[in-house]
Design an enzyme around this catalytic site. Structure first.
Site, PDB file in Angstrom:
ATOM      1  N   ARG A   1      -1.661  -0.707  -8.479  1.00 32.99           N
ATOM      2  CA  ARG A   1      -3.034  -0.333  -8.113  1.00 32.99           C
ATOM      3  C   ARG A   1      -3.105   1.194  -8.197  1.00 32.99           C
ATOM      4  NH1 ARG A   1      -3.942  -0.977  -2.126  1.00 32.99           N
ATOM      5  NH2 ARG A   1      -4.464  -3.147  -2.523  1.00 32.99           N
TER       6      ARG A   1
ATOM      7  N   ASP B   1       0.841  -1.197   0.000  1.00 36.58           N
ATOM      8  CA  ASP B   1       0.000   0.000   0.000  1.00 36.58           C
ATOM      9  C   ASP B   1       0.877   1.248   0.000  1.00 36.58           C
ATOM     10  OD1 ASP B   1      -2.321  -1.496   0.144  1.00 36.58           O
ATOM     11  OD2 ASP B   1      -2.720  -1.083   2.257  1.00 36.58           O
TER      12      ASP B   1
END
Ligand code: FDA
Length: 342
Positions: free
Chosen positions: A214, A162
């Site tokens: 992402r 992340d």
């Protein structure tokens, strides 16, 4: 009145004042101010102690969190898999304050990969480097994430790192690059935030190295010299980056993209681009957060798109939950009205 009730009522006073301030900010200053206030509160230790102790906060947070244990996360994953959705599991935690916590997170995440394999779940894992000790010692975080990425590799799975706030972007991208280049771990991907001015240059580099990305808008409080202050500019950049990540060069390099958004305009732009360019639906996936726009998740699956749901679990839900409140003021009203009903 029992002693217990008295203590609870006394604790409710500062919390009510905090919530009143928040609702006042929301009412008088609008979304931008309340977003900034909430993002500040997501990092404030005193607010974590205050709100984290509230049973009602924990209950409302459950809307976005699968539960506190791995087995609760497994149950939610199974249910999502049965509805045709892929999952990315996130063991909640960030900004740990000592090595022990970082090592405990590493052990849990390694167990999580075993559990996914044993339970035959359709799930990969997302991790935050500050949960693995990035703010304490870069080497410690690197060793922890290396062990996790190796576990992902031997279990035939994928690890997503992340992205946290902007001061950590360089080191996060560098760690991911080292895992890939020095240790041959191609089963690791990163996250790009469309609100950052630098992201186009990062995307260009990541495409050249065939890194899985992402793409999201970005969830942290950032100064104007690093991030677009206006949502419209972030949205425009999101579409631009989506087109780069799904463009001819990226597809030639076999970059697999997660388009992570609940915004129907971003989703519409992606669908239109994919149609126009005749891009195979197996070359990308949409991603959304657990508890957000569930009907839209089902709709996209029904239309034949790949959908991955980000499913967090664990006890460290506070900062994740407050970022979700910041994303949508209506969530704050929901929280306040639940609190008022107690
Ligand atoms: P936007 O905020 O414009 O919202 C569009 C619409 O979606 C809203 O009008 C509302 O209807 C709905 N919505 C959005 N958020 C909601 C919420 N919390 N509750 C209810 N409804 C909501 N960020 C980051 O900085 N680093 C990361 O690593 C990640 N990882 C990540 C993974 C996945 C799978 C997702 C979906 C998102 C992230 N994010 C993230 C968070 C991301 O940056 C962003 O903050 C949120 O996705 C909200 O932005 P949207 O694109 O949904 O648009």
């Amino acid at each position: 009145m029992s002693k217990d009730t008295f203590t609870k009522r006394r604790a409710a006073v500062p919390i009510s004042i905090l919530l009143l301030i928040l609702s006042g900010l929301l009412y008088w200053f609008g979304e931008t101010w309340s977003r900034h206030t909430l993002l500040y509160l997501s990092k404030a230790g005193w607010a974590r102690a205050l709100v984290g102790a509230l049973p009602v906060a924990k209950q409302v947070a459950r809307r976005f969190v699968a539960g506190e244990t791995m087995s609760e996360a497994v149950a939610v994953t199974r249910e999502l898999n049965s509805r045709g959705m892929h999952v990315t599991l996130d063991y909640l935690g960030e900004g740990v304050s000592n090595r022990k916590e970082a090592e405990a997170a590493r052990a849990e995440i390694i167990r999580l990969f075993d559990c996914i394999a044993e339970e035959r779940l359709d799930a990969n894992v997302s991790v935050k480097l500050t949960q693995l000790g990035l703010k304490l010692d870069h080497r410690l975080a690197f060793e922890n994430v290396l062990a996790i990425a190796r576990k992902a590799q031997v279990t035939g799975n994928f690890l997503r790192i992340d992205m946290e706030d902007s001061p950590l972007v360089d080191i996060t991208l560098d760690i991911e690059r080292r895992l890939r280049e020095e240790f041959g771990l191609a089963n690791v991907g990163v996250v790009i935030q469309a609100y950052l001015y630098r992201s186009e240059a990062d995307v260009t580099r990541l495409i050249k190295s065939s890194t899985g990305v992402r793409l999201c808008k970005g969830a942290y409080m950032e100064p104007e010299d690093v991030a677009f202050p206006d949502k419209a500019d972030t949205d425009r950049n999101f579409v631009k980056l989506m087109k780069l990540l799904l463009g001819t060069e990226a597809r030639a390099k076999r970059v697999y993209v997660g388009v992570a958004t609940h915004d129907e305009n971003m989703i519409g732009a992606t669908k239109a681009f994919v149609r126009e360019q005749k891009i195979d639906r197996a070359e990308f996936e949409f991603q959304m957060l657990f508890g957000v726009r569930r009907e839209l998740q089902d709709k996209l699956v029904g239309e034949g798109y790949r959908m991955r749901v980000y499913v967090p679990y664990g006890t460290a839900w506070y900062p994740y939950f407050v970022r979700r409140l910041a994303e949508r003021p209506a969530n704050l009203w929901f929280f306040l009205s639940n609190f008022a009903r107690r």
